[in-house]
Design an enzyme around this catalytic site. Structure first.
Site, mmCIF file in Angstrom:
data_model
loop_
_atom_site.group_PDB
_atom_site.id
_atom_site.type_symbol
_atom_site.label_atom_id
_atom_site.label_comp_id
_atom_site.label_asym_id
_atom_site.label_seq_id
_atom_site.Cartn_x
_atom_site.Cartn_y
_atom_site.Cartn_z
ATOM 1 N N LYS A 29 0.854 -1.193 0.000
ATOM 2 C CA LYS A 29 0.000 0.000 0.000
ATOM 3 C C LYS A 29 0.886 1.237 0.000
ATOM 4 O O LYS A 29 1.858 1.315 0.744
ATOM 5 C CB LYS A 29 -0.867 0.004 1.276
ATOM 6 C CG LYS A 29 -1.889 1.134 1.314
ATOM 7 C CD LYS A 29 -3.102 0.745 0.511
ATOM 8 C CE LYS A 29 -4.109 1.875 0.419
ATOM 9 N NZ LYS A 29 -3.681 2.952 -0.473
ATOM 10 N N LYS B 233 4.728 2.016 8.943
ATOM 11 C CA LYS B 233 3.505 2.738 9.328
ATOM 12 C C LYS B 233 2.323 1.772 9.464
ATOM 13 O O LYS B 233 1.577 1.811 10.442
ATOM 14 C CB LYS B 233 3.197 3.807 8.280
ATOM 15 C CG LYS B 233 2.089 4.770 8.651
ATOM 16 C CD LYS B 233 1.839 5.787 7.542
ATOM 17 C CE LYS B 233 3.058 6.622 7.243
ATOM 18 N NZ LYS B 233 2.769 7.693 6.272
ATOM 19 N N LYS C 28 5.439 2.598 -2.532
ATOM 20 C CA LYS C 28 5.343 4.005 -2.889
ATOM 21 C C LYS C 28 5.627 4.142 -4.367
ATOM 22 O O LYS C 28 6.357 3.336 -4.957
ATOM 23 C CB LYS C 28 6.355 4.844 -2.092
ATOM 24 C CG LYS C 28 5.914 6.287 -1.903
ATOM 25 C CD LYS C 28 4.753 6.391 -0.907
ATOM 26 C CE LYS C 28 4.362 7.828 -0.649
ATOM 27 N NZ LYS C 28 3.311 7.915 0.384
ATOM 28 N N THR D 99 -5.635 11.917 7.446
ATOM 29 C CA THR D 99 -4.257 12.083 7.915
ATOM 30 C C THR D 99 -4.179 13.216 8.928
ATOM 31 O O THR D 99 -3.528 13.090 9.975
ATOM 32 C CB THR D 99 -3.308 12.346 6.734
ATOM 33 O OG1 THR D 99 -3.497 11.325 5.745
ATOM 34 C CG2 THR D 99 -1.855 12.336 7.185
ATOM 35 N N ASN E 223 -3.560 19.470 2.298
ATOM 36 C CA ASN E 223 -4.625 18.639 2.864
ATOM 37 C C ASN E 223 -4.344 18.253 4.318
ATOM 38 O O ASN E 223 -5.191 18.418 5.199
ATOM 39 C CB ASN E 223 -4.798 17.380 2.023
ATOM 40 C CG ASN E 223 -5.861 16.463 2.578
ATOM 41 O OD1 ASN E 223 -6.980 16.870 2.817
ATOM 42 N ND2 ASN E 223 -5.501 15.220 2.818
ATOM 43 N N SER F 73 -7.687 4.633 4.400
ATOM 44 C CA SER F 73 -7.515 3.960 3.109
ATOM 45 C C SER F 73 -7.840 2.464 3.243
ATOM 46 O O SER F 73 -8.475 1.875 2.368
ATOM 47 C CB SER F 73 -6.076 4.122 2.606
ATOM 48 O OG SER F 73 -5.871 5.377 2.022
#
Length: 424
Positions: A78, A102, A114, A198, A229, A358
């Protein structure tokens, strides 16, 4: 001739280097074997693609794109897709590893990945960005998949780009597959609460840290570096819980008000001003770097990596740093921060609210059912609070900073999973 990665710029600290030095410290404390060390260190897959795109001028421009799969031992990988001029393989590798840790810190069944494309979306039209995203998706059709690798938005991308990715991937499979990507528009299977997730995790982490430091939120002050954001939602949510936000910043500079900034007004101004705070009259404009050294309780770096370094760390006066961005503090600044007695809630914990929601989006897509915003927020808050508590307890057990404690929690989970599965 074999591919040789470009050397890091000498006057800029390398994010991959910073991540690995912290990783090494946690591994030593855990007593991980050399075999397991190399399994955890080396990415599972690294992909570099050339992306020819027709520009509006009629010329074809080729962009370089990356996708790094760091680990899949806990589940499908992810991680976001970043469109930025400074994207490079080292950065993407560091961010992919951070995603592994994470997800493990907040106990989500994902590995880390990523992606990125070296481009400047600010200088591109919507049509050019769409063609670039579709080219990137096509180049990685064998990598992406709801059970393999699940991308999401990152710097320079958002729900619009994720919609194009989902559409291009779905067309290649002959059916609509919303679970291939998260961070989508709501009408395409996106989740309620994802946009602010987040920033919400940053808020929960900040309040948890303030409780440990006995700081009353209604008497606390904070500054937020980065008003995109993550930063804007963190500022809004902290303000709702009583914290006075004395300064905010974006690419146009920093804005300071010692009586506290009206964050809702700042967001409204930014949204009406092409996404920029330039000209905001609700605060005095100051040099961007000055924001980091203001005398406040909480500093939230929510922009890019390596903004707190050995060059400026001595001037930081905040009692607590809550990392909204990935890698905002360089490894060489860690010891000075610890000597100053500043609590740091690290990125792999503080900004994990995004990957948590997510995950909720992916689950909802898989079962074909939507949850309420209240349920999503409640579950996110519980996961973030439980994760903070576990990291805090680990820091006391090993007598280390929260950052190293978070790595210990994550590395222990991933290495234990390898051992239980009995295969590599």
């Amino acid at each position: 001739m074999s591919y040789i990665e470009p050397a890091p710029i000498k006057d800029k600290e390398n994010p991959l280097e910073s991540m690995m030095q912290r990783f090494d410290k946690a591994v030593d404390l855990l007593g991980i074997s050399e075999e397991m060390y190399h399994i955890l260190k080396v990415p599972r897959k690294q992909v570099i693609v050339g992306l020819p795109v027709m520009m509006d001028s009629g010329q074809i421009k080729t962009f370089e794109g990356y996708r790094v799969i760091h680990s899949t031992i806990l589940g499908p990988s992810k991680g976001g897709i970043r469109f930025d001029p400074d994207v490079n393989l080292d950065e993407v590798r560091a961010l992919a590893a951070w995603m592994t840790w994470k997800c493990a810190v907040v106990d989500i069944p994902y590995g880390g990945a990523k992606g990125g494309v070296a481009c400047n979306p600010r200088e591109m039209s919507a049509g050019e960005i769409e063609r670039l995203m579709r080219a990137y998706t096509t180049a990685l059709l064998d990598v992406f998949g709801p059970d393999q690798d699940i991308p999401a938005p990152d710097m320079g991308t958002g729900p619009r780009e994720m919609a194009w990715l989902m559409d291009e991937y779905s067309k290649s499979k002959g059916m609509t597959i919303p679970a291939v990507v998260t961070g989508k528009p709501l009408v395409l299977g996106g989740s309620l609460g994802r946009t602010e997730a987040t920033g919400r995790g940053v808020m929960v982490s900040a309040l948890a840290g303030m409780e440990k430091l006995r700081i009353n939120p209604y008497r606390a002050t904070a500054v937020v570096q980065g008003f995109g954001n993550v930063g804007s939602h963190a500022a809004l949510l902290l303000r709702e819980r009583g914290v006075a936000i004395h300064a905010i910043s974006d690419i146009s500079g920093a804005y300071y008000n010692d009586k506290g900034i009206d964050i809702a007004a700042a967001v409204a101004y930014r949204d009406a001003n092409k996404g920029s705070l330039e000209g905001f009259s609700g605060a005095e404009q100051i040099p961007g770097d000055d924001l980091l050294t203001l005398p406040v309780d909480v500093l939230v770096p929510a922009a890019k990596e390596d903004v707190i370094t050995r060059k400026n760390v001595a001037g930081i006066q905040a009692k607590m740093i809550v990392e909204g961005a990935n890698g905002p503090t360089s490894f060489k600044a860690d010891d000075i921060i610890n000597e100053k007695g500043i609590m740091v809630v690290p990125d792999i914990l503080a900004n994990a609210g995004g990957v948590t929601v997510s995950y909720f989006e992916w689950v909802q897509n898989r079962i074909g059912y939507k949850w309420t915003l209240e349920r999503i927020n409640r579950r996110t808050d519980r996961i973030m609070q439980d994760s903070f508590d576990k990291v805090y307890e680990t820091s006391l057990k090993y007598k280390v900073s929260l950052r190293i404690a978070a790595y210990i929690v994550a590395i222990d989970k991933v290495s234990s999973t390898y051992k239980f599965r009995g295969g590599f």
